[in-house]
Design a protein around this motif. Structure first.
Motif, PDB file in Angstrom:
ATOM      1  N   ILE A  21       7.061  22.873 -55.079  1.00 22.19           N
ATOM      2  CA  ILE A  21       6.505  24.176 -54.726  1.00 22.19           C
ATOM      3  C   ILE A  21       5.913  24.821 -55.975  1.00 22.19           C
ATOM      4  N   PRO A  22       4.649  25.246 -55.919  1.00 21.90           N
ATOM      5  CA  PRO A  22       3.990  25.747 -57.131  1.00 21.90           C
ATOM      6  C   PRO A  22       4.689  26.967 -57.736  1.00 21.90           C
ATOM      7  N   ILE A  77      -2.223  24.426 -51.814  1.00 18.75           N
ATOM      8  CA  ILE A  77      -1.537  25.723 -51.776  1.00 18.75           C
ATOM      9  C   ILE A  77      -1.754  26.496 -53.077  1.00 18.75           C
ATOM     10  N   ALA A  78      -1.630  25.801 -54.212  1.00 18.46           N
ATOM     11  CA  ALA A  78      -1.805  26.458 -55.510  1.00 18.46           C
ATOM     12  C   ALA A  78      -3.231  26.965 -55.671  1.00 18.46           C
ATOM     13  N   GLY A  79      -4.194  26.173 -55.206  1.00 21.90           N
ATOM     14  CA  GLY A  79      -5.590  26.613 -55.290  1.00 21.90           C
ATOM     15  C   GLY A  79      -5.867  27.810 -54.407  1.00 21.90           C
ATOM     16  N   CYS A 100       1.827  34.031 -50.126  1.00 27.29           N
ATOM     17  CA  CYS A 100       3.259  34.381 -50.246  1.00 27.29           C
ATOM     18  C   CYS A 100       3.772  34.124 -51.662  1.00 27.29           C
ATOM     19  N   LEU A 101       3.445  32.968 -52.200  1.00 29.95           N
ATOM     20  CA  LEU A 101       3.978  32.591 -53.515  1.00 29.95           C
ATOM     21  C   LEU A 101       3.476  33.520 -54.614  1.00 29.95           C
ATOM     22  N   PHE A 118       5.497  25.716 -44.094  1.00 27.21           N
ATOM     23  CA  PHE A 118       6.551  26.394 -43.335  1.00 27.21           C
ATOM     24  C   PHE A 118       7.753  26.729 -44.212  1.00 27.21           C
ATOM     25  N   GLU A 119       8.116  25.813 -45.098  1.00 26.80           N
ATOM     26  CA  GLU A 119       9.263  26.066 -45.982  1.00 26.80           C
ATOM     27  C   GLU A 119       9.031  27.277 -46.868  1.00 26.80           C
ATOM     28  N   ILE A 120       7.791  27.471 -47.291  1.00 23.69           N
ATOM     29  CA  ILE A 120       7.461  28.640 -48.119  1.00 23.69           C
ATOM     30  C   ILE A 120       7.431  29.912 -47.273  1.00 23.69           C
TER      31      ILE A 120
END
Length: 316
Positions: free
Chosen positions: A5-6, A156-158, A190-191, A244-246
């Motif tokens: 996860i980033p 996701i990070a991008g 979210c992150l 989903f986990e994030i």
């Protein structure tokens, strides 16, 4: 390659990696829209991004995360349009080939755009199983590297860089809302919101007709979509496992909206802000209009995800 996860540093590194391949899109406001919605909305205009959508951020990060010698056989993906355009352009910028699997009912404007970036388009049946199998066949045939549209930490990070720019530009946002389909943008949002301001609430907007994120977060496990019957063609897919986990950890609430509410919100932005957005892009704004009490008086960041519309098939 990003395998966990980033972290905040991962997202910053991704943002730096892609900075010369993307546009830092403007944040726009409208007093009229604020009066109608009862809150102060700051629209992050990814409809002005290269390929006309935020997808360029994740695709560029995923492709340029690979060393030049790893890129020789090109990249493959499946996409209803925007991710395909992004992979096609990013691969072209990286000096290699792209193979894009698209549902046969994809809009002509998106198919033509993918071809315009010199990608090979392979049409498939309009369902997840056909998209996945056709893409696997392409990878076997060509040796290309698969770039998943959302279930990928590099993606996701991008995608997180869009919300990063928004939060860094606009002070004191109370909350941020993005649409959710597969969950690449949603989980990235979210992150970065959590890293930059742990008190910031993250909401998601989703069509009622394909409410897998809403159902899944309520159930605590992924509930796949059984329908794809929505005008929001970028949000038809079921949410990814990594995404989903994030989302489970960070999403405050998912708001669902009807097809009419999506079209009405889309029309309002066209009329009042004079900018082109696609139906998927209107979903978060529709959610704000439907849930005025939640957002009343708040400073709300909204990511306008894309503007790739077939002008011959406008819903209004």
């Amino acid at each position: 390659m990003q395998t966990n996860i980033p972290s905040f540093s991962d997202i910053k590194r991704a943002h730096q990696r892609i900075s010369k391949y993307i546009i830092q899109t403007p944040v726009m406001t409208s007093k009229n829209i604020d009066e109608i919605s009862g809150c102060n909305i700051f629209f992050k205009c990814e409809n002005f991004q290269k390929v006309g959508a935020f997808k360029m951020r994740g695709a560029a990060n995923a492709i340029f995360s690979h060393r030049p010698e790893e890129r020789v056989n090109g990249f493959a993906c499946h996409s209803s349009g925007n991710h395909g355009q992004a992979v096609a352009l990013a691969a072209k910028l990286a000096g290699t080939k792209a193979y894009v699997v698209m549902p046969e009912n994809s809009s002509k404007v998106k198919i033509d755009a993918v071809k315009g970036y010199n990608a090979e388009v392979i049409l498939c049946q309009p369902n997840d199983a056909s998209r996945t199998q056709t893409c696997e066949d392409v990878v076997k045939r060509t040796g290309a590297i698969l770039i998943h549209p959302f279930n990928d930490y590099n993606i996701i990070a991008g995608q997180a860089s869009a919300a990063k720019e928004l939060i860094e530009e606009i002070d004191d946002l109370d909350c941020i809302i993005s649409p959710v389909g597969g969950g690449g943008l949603a989980s990235g949002t979210c992150l970065i919101a959590h890293h930059l301001d742990p008190n910031m609430e993250v909401y998601l907007g989703e069509p009622e007709a394909v409410d897998d994120a809403y159902q899944s977060l309520k159930a605590g496990k992924i509930i796949p979509n059984t329908s794809s019957d929505t005008i929001a063609d970028g949000l038809k897919t079921t949410i990814g496992e990594k995404n989903f986990e994030i989302l489970k950890e960070h999403v405050k609430e998912v708001f669902t909206v009807t097809e009419k509410e999506i079209v009405d919100a889309m029309k309002l932005i066209w009329e009042r802000m004079k900018i082109v957005i696609e139906p998927s892009c209107a979903v978060p704004f529709a959610a704000i209009l439907k849930n005025r009490k939640t957002f009343k008086g708040k400073r709300v960041g909204v990511i306008l995800t894309g503007g790739n519309v077939d002008l011959t098939k406008l819903p209004f």
